[in-house]
Design an enzyme around this catalytic site. Structure first.
Site, PDB file in Angstrom:
ATOM      1  N   GLN A   3       2.060  -5.918   5.833  1.00 53.08           N
ATOM      2  CA  GLN A   3       2.291  -5.700   4.419  1.00 53.08           C
ATOM      3  C   GLN A   3       3.721  -6.114   4.133  1.00 53.08           C
ATOM      4  O   GLN A   3       4.562  -6.058   5.028  1.00 53.08           O
ATOM      5  CB  GLN A   3       2.073  -4.249   4.071  1.00 53.08           C
ATOM      6  N   GLU A  29      -5.924  -9.192   4.370  1.00 56.62           N
ATOM      7  CA  GLU A  29      -5.017  -8.478   5.275  1.00 56.62           C
ATOM      8  C   GLU A  29      -4.923  -9.294   6.549  1.00 56.62           C
ATOM      9  O   GLU A  29      -5.944  -9.562   7.192  1.00 56.62           O
ATOM     10  CB  GLU A  29      -5.520  -7.065   5.594  1.00 56.62           C
ATOM     11  N   ASN A  74     -12.434  -1.408   0.082  1.00 60.25           N
ATOM     12  CA  ASN A  74     -11.630  -1.968   1.161  1.00 60.25           C
ATOM     13  C   ASN A  74     -12.213  -1.484   2.483  1.00 60.25           C
ATOM     14  O   ASN A  74     -12.520  -0.292   2.623  1.00 60.25           O
ATOM     15  CB  ASN A  74     -10.176  -1.475   1.032  1.00 60.25           C
ATOM     16  N   GLU A  75     -12.380  -2.383   3.413  1.00 59.62           N
ATOM     17  CA  GLU A  75     -12.902  -2.025   4.746  1.00 59.62           C
ATOM     18  C   GLU A  75     -14.017  -0.984   4.607  1.00 59.62           C
ATOM     19  O   GLU A  75     -13.951   0.113   5.174  1.00 59.62           O
ATOM     20  CB  GLU A  75     -11.766  -1.554   5.666  1.00 59.62           C
ATOM     21  N   GLU A 131       0.847  -1.196   0.000  1.00 56.11           N
ATOM     22  CA  GLU A 131       0.000   0.000   0.000  1.00 56.11           C
ATOM     23  C   GLU A 131       0.879   1.242   0.000  1.00 56.11           C
ATOM     24  O   GLU A 131       2.022   1.209   0.471  1.00 56.11           O
ATOM     25  CB  GLU A 131      -0.881  -0.034   1.267  1.00 56.11           C
TER      26      GLU A 131
HETATM   27  O1  AHR Z   1      -2.602  -2.336   6.530  1.00 59.34           O
HETATM   28  C1  AHR Z   1      -2.859  -1.089   7.093  1.00 59.34           C
HETATM   29  C2  AHR Z   1      -4.333  -0.744   7.094  1.00 59.34           C
HETATM   30  O2  AHR Z   1      -5.028  -1.633   7.903  1.00 59.34           O
HETATM   31  C3  AHR Z   1      -5.016  -0.871   5.766  1.00 59.34           C
HETATM   32  O3  AHR Z   1      -4.825   0.255   4.982  1.00 59.34           O
HETATM   33  C4  AHR Z   1      -6.440  -1.023   6.151  1.00 59.34           C
HETATM   34  O4  AHR Z   1      -7.185  -1.746   5.206  1.00 59.34           O
HETATM   35  C5  AHR Z   1      -6.379  -1.712   7.491  1.00 59.34           C
HETATM   36  O5  AHR Z   1      -7.167  -1.098   8.429  1.00 59.34           O
END
Ligand code: AHR
Length: 530
Positions: free
Chosen positions: A379, A329, A201-202, A47
């Site tokens: 990540q 994630e 996402n989320e 990211e």
């Molecule tokens: O990985 C960091 C963040 O964690 C991501 O951007 C988000 O999707 C999650 O809350």
């Protein structure tokens, strides 16, 4: 922690080895059918956050750091060697404010834009987005590493048209549409062939703060007119946060209620689950403490019940289970560290504990290979639970990198049943005590060989294990181990080689194998049976 009660069953003595009772009896069943362990369970996530993209991956074409067209060479080579199956990009929370057109065309002319994560950086650090790393750079990275791209579309602040245009830009045949011609003008004639598309996402949080029903409506709007004629897409809808105390089951139920009565054609193929492991019972303990060690590993093991719980709810709406889970994630989120540098948000100490956590999580994925299509550690570099740390010309592989290396034997294999008999550990968190597995793992068969991986979380006792194969004899076994005398050992830019895998002795005799599994370790065996 109480000492384990040793199992009474005596092992057949190895040649010249003293007979002794095993702490753990392990049995594999090589002949039994099972689902394929998709290589995609070993996927990645990057990211535009802190030092993930800039410096971690993208160093620029004019950099003195060894690079391939601006991409850090060491990163590309290690990801390729690992067989990285996929990479998810551009977020995360960043995805729902990202407008893909900002990241195409000549780099020097790309706009400078806001970045969601600016809010977490100290004021004196410029956290704005240069857009130097965009669609072409990401897809180039995927091609160089051999990973399949997984693009996350902007639902929170974008439009269906923007989403569909991105797909057309990536996938339309040469010359067919204006966007395909624009792609060609930007240096890429052939389509990129992107199959995996995340729809937000989320979306319950940074992706728009929607209610599940609202998100289901938006999801349908975003996918219904998607240009699927260039390449059959695999849609991943934004699922729950397993980190919530209640497992966020209402998000899963609410979304699927919103899909009832709508054409199956637009249902998602994957349902994204996020689960970050944070200390649950030891908020005040130090990161290096024994309590924190067990807390993180026990909390990591919760992944299993999250998978089972959400799978059960999905089955209420989709009894044939055509929709699979995508855990896009996951990882240990240590308390705020930024260890690589202040601009490198959420960069953590790459330690042995997190490697054990990664291993036990991958074992859970293997055990549930029938339910999960993909998973992505968060990540990959310079961030939460990373495989690498990099700053300028320094580079380190964390112990978690070695877990991915040790587990390679599972990729594409047939999962087989594994039975482990070992009395649970009893671990304490301050005044509370709780059971924790003494040994867990997973097993699979590929090319006539069994890959067996095991995690031993005990902080103070080695485990003597006896391994047998139902209906077969163990003919040969080789083992590697990832451990260190200091359970808090870590790899860092200053000391990149502190934790590395080593060979581990295995004795094969009388159709069985015996081995001593060190305390706080990850073990990978390659076994030939006959
Ligand atoms: O990985 C960091 C963040 O964690 C991501 O951007 C988000 O999707 C999650 O809350």
């Amino acid at each position: 922690m109480k000492r384990r009660t040793f199992l009474k069953a005596a092992l057949a003595a190895g040649i010249g080895a003293p007979a002794r009772a095993a702490d753990a009896e392990i049995e594999i069943r090589p002949a039994e059918p099972g689902p394929t362990v998709s290589p995609h369970l070993y996927g990645h996530f990057i990211e535009h956050l802190g030092g993930v993209i800039y410096d971690g991956i993208w160093v620029g074409t004019g950099s003195r750091i060894a690079n391939i067209q601006g991409l850090r060479r060491q990163f590309v080579e290690d990801m390729k060697a690992l067989g990285a199956p996929n990479i998810r990009w551009p977020g995360g929370c960043f995805a729902d404010m990202y407008h893909w057109r900002d990241g195409i065309g000549p780099r020097q002319r790309r706009p400078r834009t806001n970045n969601f994560w600016q809010r977490d950086l100290p004021k004196e650090i410029d956290g704005t987005e240069s857009n130097e790393f965009g669609t072409h750079e990401f897809l180039q990275l995927c091609e160089l590493t051999g990973a399949e791209p997984y693009l996350a579309a902007n639902v929170g602040s974008g439009s269906p048209r923007e989403f569909h245009d991105w797909a057309t830009y990536c996938n339309a045949p040469p010359g067919l549409t204006t966007l395909a011609r624009e792609r060609e003008a930007n240096g890429r004639r052939e389509p990129f062939r992107v199959k995996y598309w995340g729809v937000g996402n989320e979306s319950w949080g940074c992706g728009g703060n929607f209610k599940p029903g609202e998100y289901a409506t938006l999801y349908r709007r975003f996918v219904t007119q998607f240009p699927a004629y260039y390449l059959e897409p695999y849609f991943i809808a934004a699922g729950p946060s397993g980190s919530r105390e209640d497992g966020h089951l209402d998000w899963t139920r609410g979304f699927f209620e919103g899909m009832i009565g709508h054409s199956r054609r637009i249902w998602p193929h994957g349902w994204a689950l996020h689960y970050y492991t944070r200390p649950r019972r030891t908020p005040n303990a130090s990161e290096d403490s024994l309590e924190r060690w067990y807390d993180i590993l026990a909390a990591g093991a919760r992944m299993e019940s999250l998978i089972e719980d959400h799978w059960r709810i999905m089955g209420e709406f989709d009894p044939e289970h055509r929709v699979k889970l995508v855990v896009d994630e996951w990882g240990v989120w240590q308390p705020r560290a930024d260890v690589v540098g202040p601009r490198y948000l959420f960069s953590q100490v790459g330690n042995l504990r997190d490697a054990l956590h990664a291993a036990l999580t991958l074992d859970i994925f293997n055990r549930h290979a029938d339910k999960i299509d993909m998973a992505n550690i968060a990540q990959t570099i310079n961030c939460i639970h990373s495989l690498f740390a990099a700053r300028e010309d320094r580079f380190a592989r964390t112990p978690t990198f070695y877990v991915f290396q040790l587990y390679r034997g599972h990729l594409g294999g047939r999962r087989i049943p594994l039975r482990i008999q070992a009395p649970d550990l009893r671990v304490s968190f301050g005044k509370q005590a709780a059971p924790l597995f003494a040994l867990a793992g997973s097993a699979s068969m590929r090319d006539g060989r069994c890959c067996l991986t095991l995690v031993s979380p005990s902080a103070d006792e080695d485990l003597f294990a006896s391994l047998g194969a139902a209906g077969a004899a163990i003919l040969e076994a080789r083992a590697s181990v990832l451990t260190h005398t200091d359970r808090n050992a870590a790899n860092s830019l200053e000391s990149p080689e502190t934790v590395k895998p080593a060979g581990l002795a295995v004795t094969v005799s009388g159709a069985k194998a015996q081995l001593r599994i060190p305390k706080h370790s990850v073990v990978a065996l390659e076994i030939r049976t006959g």
